[in-house]
Enzyme design. Structure first.
Site, PDB file in Angstrom:
ATOM      1  N   THR A 143     -24.354 -49.200  -1.942  1.00 11.15           N
ATOM      2  CA  THR A 143     -24.704 -49.903  -3.162  1.00 11.15           C
ATOM      3  C   THR A 143     -23.914 -51.194  -3.316  1.00 11.15           C
ATOM      4  OG1 THR A 143     -24.593 -49.737  -5.589  1.00 11.15           O
ATOM      5  CG2 THR A 143     -22.991 -48.476  -4.358  1.00 11.15           C
ATOM      6  N   ASP A 144     -24.445 -52.132  -4.101  1.00 11.11           N
ATOM      7  CA  ASP A 144     -23.710 -53.358  -4.401  1.00 11.11           C
ATOM      8  C   ASP A 144     -22.546 -53.110  -5.352  1.00 11.11           C
ATOM      9  OD1 ASP A 144     -25.209 -52.863  -6.686  1.00 11.11           O
ATOM     10  OD2 ASP A 144     -26.153 -54.830  -6.765  1.00 11.11           O
ATOM     11  N   GLU A 145     -22.524 -51.939  -5.992  1.00 14.61           N
ATOM     12  CA  GLU A 145     -21.470 -51.667  -6.972  1.00 14.61           C
ATOM     13  C   GLU A 145     -20.089 -51.551  -6.336  1.00 14.61           C
ATOM     14  OE1 GLU A 145     -22.246 -49.135 -10.292  1.00 14.61           O
ATOM     15  OE2 GLU A 145     -24.381 -49.055  -9.828  1.00 14.61           O
ATOM     16  N   TYR A 169     -18.087 -43.479  -9.524  1.00 14.94           N
ATOM     17  CA  TYR A 169     -19.225 -43.553  -8.602  1.00 14.94           C
ATOM     18  C   TYR A 169     -19.018 -44.623  -7.544  1.00 14.94           C
ATOM     19  CZ  TYR A 169     -23.670 -45.336  -6.856  1.00 14.94           C
ATOM     20  OH  TYR A 169     -24.658 -45.815  -6.042  1.00 14.94           O
ATOM     21  N   LYS A 173     -18.498 -44.351  -3.386  1.00 15.97           N
ATOM     22  CA  LYS A 173     -19.365 -44.999  -2.402  1.00 15.97           C
ATOM     23  C   LYS A 173     -18.567 -45.950  -1.513  1.00 15.97           C
ATOM     24  CE  LYS A 173     -23.174 -44.817  -1.811  1.00 15.97           C
ATOM     25  NZ  LYS A 173     -23.956 -43.954  -0.872  1.00 15.97           N
TER      26      LYS A 173
END
Length: 362
Positions: A143-145, A169, A173
């Site tokens: 993810t970009d997060e 989260y 990741k």
């Protein structure tokens, strides 16, 4: 999609998390547009839904295995029996609000599960003959997060952006991403990594922003928006993402990462207003008022990142990927799909997730 190489007839692809939103879109496209065999490995947690795979479940090239990616015995057996030529690892806990409420499942799946997948893949890969060993690929979907929040409206996440996760989260990741890189550099496992922006489209679990707004609007319920609604996300239609994943697995350079984004930045408020406008057109309220009247602002999420935006130039330049949907076309398709497919979301909506949460945006 080019069916040569890893997707040609007789080749085998293991997809983890294939009963989830992005995973099921990937499985459907693999069966529909290639000739490979697909094994879907999914734990079937709350967001896993086999009805999302109704169109492929009778295909003789598709098989399903209910298993936890953190279960070393089950995953080892899956590798030994299925003998994959490629792995696409999408299995993950992915909702920020849930990670804030309880982080442990995110640590177990996103960190320990990624480790287990990598280690089982490595042990299997080392048993292959020279040709199959050279052709094998392990693609990890992230993810970009993991990059944190962009303070500058002109800045974009690139593959070299330093990691700066802000939630349980995104931290889990980020940990998984680091493991993928370590298994490549230490053991030589032929890994690939992608980081994507917010996905949307059909079969999206109803606690996420866009389906939540669509279904709450139809039910006459409030349309909750965190804070002022000025947090910005880059939106990517799920099938465009899936095509990118297939390109990366087939043609990506081993050891590299690729960012996948749609160049479709919108504030959360703009997204909700767009959905309301489309619903006003396709299924107007009985009183003739706009669905936008149902918008309510709720207390902001702790540590809510302000802006995400992906620069997909590497993916475009090296592999020739192009998004087929812009936000206007993709969101219209999405709203129309939910209006036409209550058979899928109705049972979910009537159960324990029937509007009880205000959590929005991944």
């Amino acid at each position: 999609m080019d069916c040569d190489g890893i997707f040609k007839s007789g080749k085998k692809i293991m997809v983890t998390g294939g009963a989830g939103f992005i995973g099921s879109a990937l499985v459907r496209m693999l069966i529909r547009e290639t000739h490979c065999q697909v094994l879907n490995v999914d734990k079937l947690t709350y967001a896993g839904n086999l009805s999302s795979l109704r169109e492929v479940d009778s295909c003789d090239r598709y098989a399903f295995l209910q298993a936890d990616i953190a279960d070393e015995v089950a995953i080892t057996k899956a590798f030994e029996e299925f003998q994959p030529d490629g792995v696409m690892n999408l299995a993950a806990e992915s909702h920020v609000d849930r990670s804030i409420d309880g982080a442990k499942p995110f640590m177990t799946t996103n960190i320990l599960g990624t480790y287990t997948m990598l280690e089982c893949a490595r042990q299997y890969w080392e048993t292959l003959n020279a040709d199959r060993k050279a052709d094998f690929r392990f693609l990890h979907i992230s993810t970009d997060e993991v990059f944190g929040s962009l303070p500058d409206r002109e800045a974009f996440f690139t593959e070299s952006t330093p990691y700066d996760p802000r939630s349980p989260y995104s931290a889990s990741k980020a940990s998984g991403d680091h493991l993928v890189r370590a298994w490549h550099h230490t053991y030589g496992l032929p890994t690939l990594l992608t980081n994507c922006s917010n996905n949307y489209g059909p079969y999206h679990f109803p606690e996420k922003l866009i389906p939540l707004v669509i279904l709450n609007a139809l039910d006459g319920k409030p349309l909750p928006i965190y804070g002022k609604g000025d947090n910005i996300r880059d939106w990517l239609y799920v099938d465009d993402h899936v095509r990118a994943l297939m390109l990366v697995l087939a043609h990506g350079h081993v050891g590299e990462s690729y960012n996948v984004g749609g160049h479709n930045e919108r504030t959360n408020l703009e997204v909700v207003q767009t959905v309301c406008s489309i619903l006003d057109e396709l299924q107007p309220r009985a009183d003739g008022a706009s669905y936008a009247r149902q918008i309510v602002h709720v207390a902001d999420r702790p540590g809510h990142d302000q802006r995400y935006a992906i620069d997909p130039s590497k993916l475009v330049g090296e592999l020739g990927w192009r998004a087929q949907e812009d936000f206007e076309s993709g969101i219209r398709k999405t709203v129309a799909w939910y209006l036409e497919n209550e058979w899928w979301w109705g049972p979910i909506r009537s159960g324990k997730y029937a509007g009880e949460r205000l959590g929005i945006v991944k």
